[in-house]
Every structure is written in structure tokens, then in C-alpha cells.
Design an enzyme around this catalytic site. Sequence first.
Site, PDB file in Angstrom:
ATOM      1  N   GLY A 183       0.838  -1.217   0.000  1.00 37.07           N
ATOM      2  CA  GLY A 183       0.000   0.000   0.000  1.00 37.07           C
ATOM      3  C   GLY A 183       0.855   1.241   0.000  1.00 37.07           C
ATOM      4  O   GLY A 183       2.002   1.226  -0.457  1.00 37.07           O
ATOM      5  N   SER A 184       0.283   2.321   0.557  1.00 37.30           N
ATOM      6  CA  SER A 184       0.933   3.623   0.428  1.00 37.30           C
ATOM      7  C   SER A 184       2.217   3.720   1.262  1.00 37.30           C
ATOM      8  O   SER A 184       2.343   3.090   2.316  1.00 37.30           O
ATOM      9  CB  SER A 184      -0.030   4.726   0.850  1.00 37.30           C
ATOM     10  OG  SER A 184      -0.096   4.771   2.259  1.00 37.30           O
ATOM     11  N   SER A 185       3.147   4.552   0.803  1.00 33.81           N
ATOM     12  CA  SER A 185       4.428   4.728   1.516  1.00 33.81           C
ATOM     13  C   SER A 185       4.199   5.322   2.895  1.00 33.81           C
ATOM     14  O   SER A 185       4.921   5.011   3.838  1.00 33.81           O
ATOM     15  CB  SER A 185       5.340   5.686   0.763  1.00 33.81           C
ATOM     16  OG  SER A 185       5.493   5.269  -0.535  1.00 33.81           O
ATOM     17  N   ARG A 186       3.182   6.182   3.013  1.00 29.30           N
ATOM     18  CA  ARG A 186       2.941   6.856   4.290  1.00 29.30           C
ATOM     19  C   ARG A 186       2.617   5.823   5.379  1.00 29.30           C
ATOM     20  O   ARG A 186       3.239   5.802   6.442  1.00 29.30           O
ATOM     21  CB  ARG A 186       1.770   7.844   4.117  1.00 29.30           C
ATOM     22  CG  ARG A 186       1.512   8.742   5.301  1.00 29.30           C
ATOM     23  CD  ARG A 186       0.276   9.610   5.075  1.00 29.30           C
ATOM     24  NE  ARG A 186      -0.926   8.845   4.748  1.00 29.30           N
ATOM     25  CZ  ARG A 186      -1.673   8.183   5.644  1.00 29.30           C
ATOM     26  NH1 ARG A 186      -1.359   8.215   6.917  1.00 29.30           N
ATOM     27  NH2 ARG A 186      -2.736   7.495   5.262  1.00 29.30           N
ATOM     28  N   VAL A 187       1.666   4.919   5.087  1.00 28.81           N
ATOM     29  CA  VAL A 187       1.304   3.890   6.068  1.00 28.81           C
ATOM     30  C   VAL A 187       2.484   2.926   6.264  1.00 28.81           C
ATOM     31  O   VAL A 187       2.778   2.501   7.393  1.00 28.81           O
ATOM     32  CB  VAL A 187       0.024   3.137   5.623  1.00 28.81           C
ATOM     33  CG1 VAL A 187      -0.331   2.038   6.608  1.00 28.81           C
ATOM     34  CG2 VAL A 187      -1.137   4.109   5.461  1.00 28.81           C
ATOM     35  N   ALA A 188       3.173   2.624   5.182  1.00 23.88           N
ATOM     36  CA  ALA A 188       4.307   1.691   5.270  1.00 23.88           C
ATOM     37  C   ALA A 188       5.348   2.211   6.265  1.00 23.88           C
ATOM     38  O   ALA A 188       5.835   1.461   7.130  1.00 23.88           O
ATOM     39  CB  ALA A 188       4.940   1.521   3.887  1.00 23.88           C
ATOM     40  N   GLU A 219       5.705  -3.562   0.166  1.00 24.89           N
ATOM     41  CA  GLU A 219       5.622  -3.288  -1.266  1.00 24.89           C
ATOM     42  C   GLU A 219       4.828  -2.003  -1.334  1.00 24.89           C
ATOM     43  O   GLU A 219       3.598  -2.004  -1.332  1.00 24.89           O
ATOM     44  CB  GLU A 219       4.906  -4.422  -1.997  1.00 24.89           C
ATOM     45  CG  GLU A 219       5.025  -4.282  -3.505  1.00 24.89           C
ATOM     46  CD  GLU A 219       3.832  -4.831  -4.229  1.00 24.89           C
ATOM     47  OE1 GLU A 219       3.122  -4.014  -4.858  1.00 24.89           O
ATOM     48  OE2 GLU A 219       3.612  -6.041  -4.161  1.00 24.89           O
ATOM     49  N   CYS A 249       0.079  -0.418  -8.774  1.00 25.18           N
ATOM     50  CA  CYS A 249       1.321   0.105  -8.203  1.00 25.18           C
ATOM     51  C   CYS A 249       2.397   0.139  -9.273  1.00 25.18           C
ATOM     52  O   CYS A 249       3.419   0.809  -9.129  1.00 25.18           O
ATOM     53  CB  CYS A 249       1.755  -0.676  -6.973  1.00 25.18           C
ATOM     54  SG  CYS A 249       1.186  -2.354  -6.965  1.00 25.18           S
TER      55      CYS A 249
HETATM   56  N1  LIG Z   1       0.708  -7.937 -11.365  1.00 27.28           N
HETATM   57  C1  LIG Z   1       0.422  -6.572 -11.066  1.00 27.28           C
HETATM   58  C2  LIG Z   1       0.875  -6.151  -9.700  1.00 27.28           C
HETATM   59  C3  LIG Z   1       0.480  -6.957  -8.561  1.00 27.28           C
HETATM   60  C4  LIG Z   1       0.928  -6.297  -7.336  1.00 27.28           C
HETATM   61  O1  LIG Z   1       1.541  -6.726  -6.432  1.00 27.28           O
HETATM   62  C5  LIG Z   1       1.092  -5.641 -12.024  1.00 27.28           C
HETATM   63  O2  LIG Z   1       2.107  -5.978 -12.608  1.00 27.28           O
HETATM   64  O3  LIG Z   1       0.611  -4.551 -12.169  1.00 27.28           O
END
Ligand SMILES: N[C@@H](CCC=O)C(=O)O
Length: 553
Positions: free
Chosen positions: A280-285, A299, A334
Amino acid sequence: MLNHFLTRASRISSLTKHNVLPAFNFSRSVHSIPLATVEAEEISGAKPAEVLNLVQGKWIGSSNWNTVVDPLNGEPFIKVAEVDEAGVQPFVDSLTSCPKHGLHNPFKAPERYLMYGDISAKAAHMLSLPKVSDFFVRLIQRVSPKSYQQAFAEVYVTQKFLENFCGDQVRFLARSFAVPGNHLGQQSHGFRWPYGPVAIITPFNFPLEIPVLQLMGALYMGNKPVLKVDSKVSIVMEQMLRLLHSCGLPVEDVDFINCDGKTMNKLLLEANPRMTLFTGSSRVAEKLAVDLKGRVKLEDAGFDWKILGPDVHQEDYTAWVCDQDAYACSGQKCSAQSLLFMHENWSKTSFISKLKELAERRKLADLTIGPVLTFTTESLLEHTKNLLEIPGSKLLFGGEPLEDHSIPQVYGAIKPTAVYVPLEEIVKDKNYDLVTKEIFGPFQVITDYKGSQLPIVLEILEKMHAHLTAAVVSNDPLFLQEVIGKSVNGTTYAGLRARTTGAPQNHWFGPAGDPRGAGIGTPEAIKLVWSCHREIIYDYGPVSKDWEIPPST
Ligand SMILES: N[C@@H](CCC=O)C(=O)O
């Protein structure tokens, strides 16, 4: 009625055809396996669906129901049983019941590695059945609007991932190695060891792919996870857990919680999972990394870039990949392309007008463009306006709200948008943060560069704080070498067909350049995220006959 994933007749015929009958207790599979409890198309304000929590092997409701609105018309259509701070104790007890050495490891209950190979085989088979996959595709589309094909890709990646871990492949993940010792009887063995109690937190944009791949990875390595998926989309994983149970997943192996961030924080602090995977978001991370004293894998956000190199080929193909990378799933991946650097040789072609044409083909009717769940229309347009104030900037296309829709105001609805910003302006400190602000929506910045300006491009990449995906579109090996050698993104595509999105289960997907970086999908990702190294040094002797006590040291 599709109250079950399959009708009795089609289930019998497909199971017989694929010869998997012996794996199921057949009479139970027809009558009592708890399969789907909703029908994707029928969920509505008049007939809202309910999402429950799972703890200590039991599905439970709550006195506190959070209502999720239909992202396409604002109707309250899903009721999620949210656990509040007073209700976390059963989850804490469940997680803390798992020892640090896990539910299985190479010295404990190794038959569970095989059990997970079987569960994966059955679940992969289920997802390969058109009715089951169509059910999940449509359910994903209801909560995280994207085109049928984009949602299907998510289900397909999940199916293929499960196929990869059938049979003995789960135990092979825990493969160990041995090194001869210094004397007879001594050998060191390296093992992959679970963390035991763990937590998984996943976002709204891939309601099935991210949680299933991370959850199964955690389980394969012997951990006991509590899973929290963004409540807006958690209905998909709730249904998938029911499917996994019908494929043999022990009900006590996974807990599933719906709650707000504050409650989750309390659960994490009290249950003290040995590892938490956050997507998720960098802020929460960053907050979690501090609260959990670094016991995290992340991630987090990606401000993903693509460079079109000096060699121009296949304009139509390249424009199409850029359109997909920036605007598929309305840019809410992402991995989505956020900044495109175009060599001046490309500026001389009709590349931009081709990209514009492709972006303008997208329509709400088939969800090739749709609601943005984390930004409002006003904030997206405001960002566009701010960028256009940078000297030399211009709107290439988009920059307007979508028309004729009933997307609620809490969400965003804009046409696919691209803003040109000159390279020399991007690199300036006063503009850099604005230009590289991650906008999780159908939005990208485009710039161009001369061959002599490649060092400025590389300087811009160096200043970024997140390094998830990247693409270097060129078949010039010296150019590729230069860019790859001076950048760090964890999943980088290189060559004429390079893209930033659409990583299947067979590509490592995850950020680089951060020791907390997580990966998803491949055996290496599973081993890195979900297990740690343990070394057992066997030292049996014998002690030689003429050994004497030596002087102290
Ligand atoms: N497979 C997806 C991303 C999955 C995220 O962790 C992508 O490549 O956009």
C-alpha cells in the site's frame, strides 16, 4: 441462481473429466462445502451483500457494520462486519497460539507441505473452471472497477500461481542445503524457517491477486497469517477463503479481519506478529515500520517510469503499451506508468498523437476507464492545474472530468490525462516533488530529452524514493546497459517490448533498493518474504581418543 460456484451437474461433469474426484469427499462437496454466498451481479442497495470475519476457525459477524458504496453509482451495496478495538481479543489469542517455529517446518508436521501442494492443485483447478473464474472476475469488477480483461488477468495470474505450487513444489520451497564441516561428524545445514504468527495487509486495487499470492506464500512456508484486505474490496477474498476451505485449507490456519487502520494497529501491537507484509501507500508503510520495530516487508508505492530510447521502432506497438501501462485499471496499479521520458527521436514521430487516440478510445461503459478510489475529481484536476503552472508545461490530452456518470463524489472520475513538463523543470528542486507525486489514477507526466541529456534523466531517477517497476524501451544494448547500470527498480523491463505493468506470477514483482522490500509471485519472493534462514550445525563426533583438555583461551 449461482448461489454456489457450480451447479451440481456441471461440478460433477467437470470434476469427473479432470479426474479429481478422489480428492474430494464427494457427497460433502455437493451438499455442504461452504462455497459462494453472493452473486456478483445481484449485489445492490436493495439486496446488499454481507462480509464476515474469520477467527479461530469460525465465521463471525459484528455489531458494527460498515457500508461500502457501489463505486459506479454510490448505492450502499455491501455491508462489512467491522471488528472494533474491543473485539480484537479473539484475533490476538488466535495469532499468539501459533509458536515462533510455525505450524510446520522441516522438523515439524512436514506432511503439511504436501497438504498445501494438494490445496493449491484443487484451488487452481477450481479457478480454471469458466464459471468460477467468471464469478471472481465479475465480483472484482463490482468493487474495483476495471475492464473484464483486466479483472480476468488477475484471476488468471492467481490460477497460474496456484498451479506452480502443486504436488511437491511447496516442499521444494523449503529445500535445505548442507556443507561439510571441519571434522568427522560435523555438517552445517541451512533451512528455510517460518516466522510463525504473521500479518498480511493488502490494498484495494488487486482484490484477489495480491492477497492470494501473499497468503499462500505465507502458509506454504509454515506461518499462521491474519489477513486484512481493504474493506472496500474484501468481499472478494472472503469468497476466495470459502473456496480455499472447500479445497482443504484448514479453517484454523488463516484468520481474516475487517477493521479500520486504528484497530489493525492495536491488533498488531497486541498480537505481535513476527512479520507483517504490507502492500500500500508509503505513508502507512513508514508508520508501520516504526510501530512494528522494523519487523515488516513492504511493497509500497511506485512512481514508475519508462524511458523511450534513441532507437525508434514499432510506434503503434509502443503507443499501445504506454496507453495500457498508464491507463488500464484507470492507472490504479502500483506498477502504472507515471513518468515517460521520450528521446527526441520519438518527439519527431506521431507517437504522442497515437497515444492520445488510444487514450481517448477508453470508455466508462466497458470500464476501460472508471472511478479512482483514492482521489476525488477535484484533487486530480487541481494537481493537473498545479503542473500546468510550471513554465513550458502543457496539457497533451485529458484534464477534464468524465461525463454522464453517477460515480459518487467521494471518488474521482477523469479522462485519461497526460501533462508535458520540460526536463529542465522536472529536475529543479522547487518542482521535483510536485512532478513526482504519485497520483493513483489515469494520469501521467511526459517529457523529452536529447541524447546529451541522459545524465539529467538518470539524476531524476536517482532522486526518487520508491523503486518498483520501470521500462527501458530500446534494443540498443549500450543504451540499456547505461540505464540499467545506473538505476535500481526491482522489476525493470528492458527492450523493444518493455512495459511497466502486467507482471504475471512468473516475474519477481517488488521494489529494490530497500532492505524492507517485499516480492510477490515467484519461489524466490515466497522464500525471501515468508521465511528466514536457520542453520543447524550437526556435530556428532567422535571426539578423538587422544584428545586432552587444552590450556584456556
Ligand atoms: N501484477 C500486477 C501487480 C500486482 C501487485 O503486487 C502488475 O504488474 O501490475
